[in-house]
Design a protein around this motif. Structure first.
Motif, PDB file in Angstrom:
ATOM      1  N   SER A 272      -4.232  16.958   1.141  1.00  0.00           N
ATOM      2  CA  SER A 272      -5.073  15.778   1.208  1.00  0.00           C
ATOM      3  C   SER A 272      -4.221  14.516   1.203  1.00  0.00           C
ATOM      4  O   SER A 272      -3.061  14.527   0.788  1.00  0.00           O
ATOM      5  CB  SER A 272      -6.040  15.743   0.019  1.00  0.00           C
ATOM      6  N   LEU A 273      -4.828  13.443   1.664  1.00  0.00           N
ATOM      7  CA  LEU A 273      -4.224  12.122   1.564  1.00  0.00           C
ATOM      8  C   LEU A 273      -4.872  11.381   0.402  1.00  0.00           C
ATOM      9  O   LEU A 273      -6.098  11.308   0.307  1.00  0.00           O
ATOM     10  CB  LEU A 273      -4.448  11.336   2.858  1.00  0.00           C
ATOM     11  N   PHE A 274      -4.054  10.839  -0.493  1.00  0.00           N
ATOM     12  CA  PHE A 274      -4.533  10.061  -1.630  1.00  0.00           C
ATOM     13  C   PHE A 274      -3.932   8.656  -1.542  1.00  0.00           C
ATOM     14  O   PHE A 274      -2.759   8.498  -1.216  1.00  0.00           O
ATOM     15  CB  PHE A 274      -4.120  10.697  -2.958  1.00  0.00           C
TER      16      PHE A 274
ATOM     17  N   LEU B  56       0.843  -1.196   0.000  1.00  0.00           N
ATOM     18  CA  LEU B  56       0.000   0.000   0.000  1.00  0.00           C
ATOM     19  C   LEU B  56       0.877   1.245   0.000  1.00  0.00           C
ATOM     20  O   LEU B  56       1.823   1.348   0.780  1.00  0.00           O
ATOM     21  CB  LEU B  56      -0.907  -0.010   1.225  1.00  0.00           C
ATOM     22  N   ILE B  57       0.569   2.185  -0.878  1.00  0.00           N
ATOM     23  CA  ILE B  57       1.341   3.427  -0.965  1.00  0.00           C
ATOM     24  C   ILE B  57       0.427   4.602  -0.653  1.00  0.00           C
ATOM     25  O   ILE B  57      -0.561   4.826  -1.355  1.00  0.00           O
ATOM     26  CB  ILE B  57       1.974   3.601  -2.359  1.00  0.00           C
ATOM     27  N   LEU B  58       0.752   5.334   0.419  1.00  0.00           N
ATOM     28  CA  LEU B  58      -0.004   6.523   0.800  1.00  0.00           C
ATOM     29  C   LEU B  58       0.705   7.745   0.235  1.00  0.00           C
ATOM     30  O   LEU B  58       1.925   7.872   0.342  1.00  0.00           O
ATOM     31  CB  LEU B  58      -0.107   6.639   2.319  1.00  0.00           C
TER      32      LEU B  58
ATOM     33  N   TYR C 299     -13.729  10.217   0.512  1.00  0.00           N
ATOM     34  CA  TYR C 299     -14.220   9.991  -0.852  1.00  0.00           C
ATOM     35  C   TYR C 299     -13.534   8.767  -1.437  1.00  0.00           C
ATOM     36  O   TYR C 299     -12.314   8.646  -1.400  1.00  0.00           O
ATOM     37  CB  TYR C 299     -13.911  11.218  -1.716  1.00  0.00           C
ATOM     38  N   LEU C 300     -14.351   7.846  -1.965  1.00  0.00           N
ATOM     39  CA  LEU C 300     -13.801   6.682  -2.651  1.00  0.00           C
ATOM     40  C   LEU C 300     -14.502   6.525  -3.990  1.00  0.00           C
ATOM     41  O   LEU C 300     -15.730   6.612  -4.080  1.00  0.00           O
ATOM     42  CB  LEU C 300     -13.987   5.400  -1.831  1.00  0.00           C
ATOM     43  N   ASN C 301     -13.716   6.300  -5.025  1.00  0.00           N
ATOM     44  CA  ASN C 301     -14.259   6.065  -6.364  1.00  0.00           C
ATOM     45  C   ASN C 301     -13.622   4.798  -6.910  1.00  0.00           C
ATOM     46  O   ASN C 301     -12.406   4.684  -6.981  1.00  0.00           O
ATOM     47  CB  ASN C 301     -13.969   7.264  -7.279  1.00  0.00           C
ATOM     48  N   ARG C 302     -14.451   3.817  -7.274  1.00  0.00           N
ATOM     49  CA  ARG C 302     -13.944   2.534  -7.754  1.00  0.00           C
ATOM     50  C   ARG C 302     -13.785   2.476  -9.266  1.00  0.00           C
ATOM     51  O   ARG C 302     -13.313   1.476  -9.804  1.00  0.00           O
ATOM     52  CB  ARG C 302     -14.888   1.398  -7.323  1.00  0.00           C
ATOM     53  N   ASN C 303     -14.204   3.518  -9.952  1.00  0.00           N
ATOM     54  CA  ASN C 303     -14.167   3.490 -11.413  1.00  0.00           C
ATOM     55  C   ASN C 303     -13.953   4.897 -11.942  1.00  0.00           C
ATOM     56  O   ASN C 303     -14.801   5.465 -12.622  1.00  0.00           O
ATOM     57  CB  ASN C 303     -15.480   2.891 -11.947  1.00  0.00           C
ATOM     58  N   TYR C 304     -12.790   5.466 -11.584  1.00  0.00           N
ATOM     59  CA  TYR C 304     -12.548   6.884 -11.848  1.00  0.00           C
ATOM     60  C   TYR C 304     -11.700   7.096 -13.095  1.00  0.00           C
ATOM     61  O   TYR C 304     -10.533   6.726 -13.133  1.00  0.00           O
ATOM     62  CB  TYR C 304     -11.856   7.529 -10.639  1.00  0.00           C
ATOM     63  N   TYR C 305     -12.326   7.684 -14.096  1.00  0.00           N
ATOM     64  CA  TYR C 305     -11.604   8.124 -15.295  1.00  0.00           C
ATOM     65  C   TYR C 305     -12.145   9.500 -15.672  1.00  0.00           C
ATOM     66  O   TYR C 305     -12.662   9.710 -16.757  1.00  0.00           O
ATOM     67  CB  TYR C 305     -11.805   7.123 -16.449  1.00  0.00           C
ATOM     68  N   GLY C 306     -12.052  10.424 -14.730  1.00  0.00           N
ATOM     69  CA  GLY C 306     -12.649  11.733 -14.929  1.00  0.00           C
ATOM     70  C   GLY C 306     -11.694  12.860 -14.624  1.00  0.00           C
ATOM     71  O   GLY C 306     -10.471  12.724 -14.757  1.00  0.00           O
TER      72      GLY C 306
ATOM     73  N   PHE D  34      -8.816   6.488  -3.074  1.00  0.00           N
ATOM     74  CA  PHE D  34      -9.404   6.980  -1.828  1.00  0.00           C
ATOM     75  C   PHE D  34      -8.745   8.328  -1.525  1.00  0.00           C
ATOM     76  O   PHE D  34      -7.534   8.483  -1.721  1.00  0.00           O
ATOM     77  CB  PHE D  34      -9.100   5.948  -0.744  1.00  0.00           C
ATOM     78  N   ALA D  35      -9.529   9.297  -1.093  1.00  0.00           N
ATOM     79  CA  ALA D  35      -8.979  10.615  -0.765  1.00  0.00           C
ATOM     80  C   ALA D  35      -9.669  11.170   0.477  1.00  0.00           C
ATOM     81  O   ALA D  35     -10.875  10.984   0.668  1.00  0.00           O
ATOM     82  CB  ALA D  35      -9.150  11.583  -1.930  1.00  0.00           C
ATOM     83  N   MET D  36      -8.873  11.832   1.327  1.00  0.00           N
ATOM     84  CA  MET D  36      -9.400  12.530   2.491  1.00  0.00           C
ATOM     85  C   MET D  36      -8.710  13.886   2.587  1.00  0.00           C
ATOM     86  O   MET D  36      -7.537  13.963   2.964  1.00  0.00           O
ATOM     87  CB  MET D  36      -9.151  11.741   3.785  1.00  0.00           C
TER      88      MET D  36
END
Length: 254
Positions: free
Chosen positions: A133-135, A69-71, A117-124, A92-94
């Motif tokens: 923020s943390l990504f 896992l890379i924060l 915020y979590l997006n499982r299918n992000y191409y935007g 995931f982002a906070m």
């Protein structure tokens, strides 16, 4: 006698005041726009950034590795990012300070300080203001296993592709749990950077995130019912093999 001009980067007090979600990592690795774009294009093919407004575009990053896992804590001046990279398709982002607006497949979400915020299918695209923020790019299979393990069967696929847990809503307990974990992680890292890995905190991250997502999706009552049942009780020391079997009991034997 020739003279050389020395480039002076104008100060930006607002940007300079953006602190890291993980202060134990020290300062940010700062890069100008050209260097940042080269770095990102090499590491995250398909992801691009563009500064907005009149101020000089600046972005700083940090890296903390927890197993696989890379924060990525980061800060930025106002910018527009777009993603066509599979690496960040599930992320995931906070935000700690500031916020951003995402537009993805016709859906628009505003994410503010303290939100999760979590997006499982992000191409935007994402439009960011001054932001700290943390990504985290997530492994969907590992998140799904963790979710099944703590819930007794709820899968990642059963949730919405986009989950936004507000930091100032009734689900604030979820974001508080996550921020408490980040603070704990940071304190351990400040003490000895080897400790988080030795404790296997990457697995704890996925489990806690699973809990937060399930609670944020209105499944708290179902979780409590599962935990209170004999089948849901699990008071023994962590056993990865047994947890894996329980989390994958829905799959056929091949």
């Amino acid at each position: 006698m020739s003279s050389r001009q020395i480039a002076v980067v104008p100060r930006d007090p607002k940007y300079d005041s953006l602190v890291s979600p993980l202060p134990s990592l020290g300062g940010f690795l700062e890069a100008d726009r050209e260097a940042l774009l080269r770095e990102e294009s090499e590491r995250l093919d398909g992801t691009s950034f563009r500064g907005l407004g009149r101020q000089r575009y600046r972005r700083g990053t940090q890296i903390l590795r927890l197993g696989s896992l890379i924060l990525l804590p980061g800060r930025t001046t106002p910018a527009l990012s777009s993603n066509r990279s599979a690496y960040f398709s599930c992320f995931f982002a906070m935000p700690l300070l500031g916020g951003f607006v995402t537009t993805n497949r016709g859906q628009r979400d505003e994410v503010g300080p303290g939100d999760l915020y979590l997006n499982r299918n992000y191409y935007g695209t994402s439009r960011m203001g001054y932001l700290s923020s943390l990504f985290v790019a997530l492994d969907q299979q590992r998140l799904d296993r963790a979710m099944r393990s703590i819930s007794g069967g709820d899968s990642l696929a059963s949730l919405e592709d986009v989950i936004l847990v507000r930091g100032r809503s009734g689900a604030a307990k979820g974001t508080a749990k996550m921020w408490s974990f980040i603070t704990y992680l940071d304190s351990l890292n400040a003490s000895d950077s080897r400790i988080p890995d030795l404790l296997g905190l990457d697995e704890q991250f996925y489990r806690l995130l699973s809990l937060v997502l399930l609670e944020g999706s209105g499944r708290s009552a179902r979780l409590r019912q599962h935990w209170s049942s004999p089948a849901g009780a699990w008071s023994h020391p962590l056993d990865e093999l047994v947890d894996y079997i329980r989390a994958n009991a829905h799959r056929g034997i091949t």
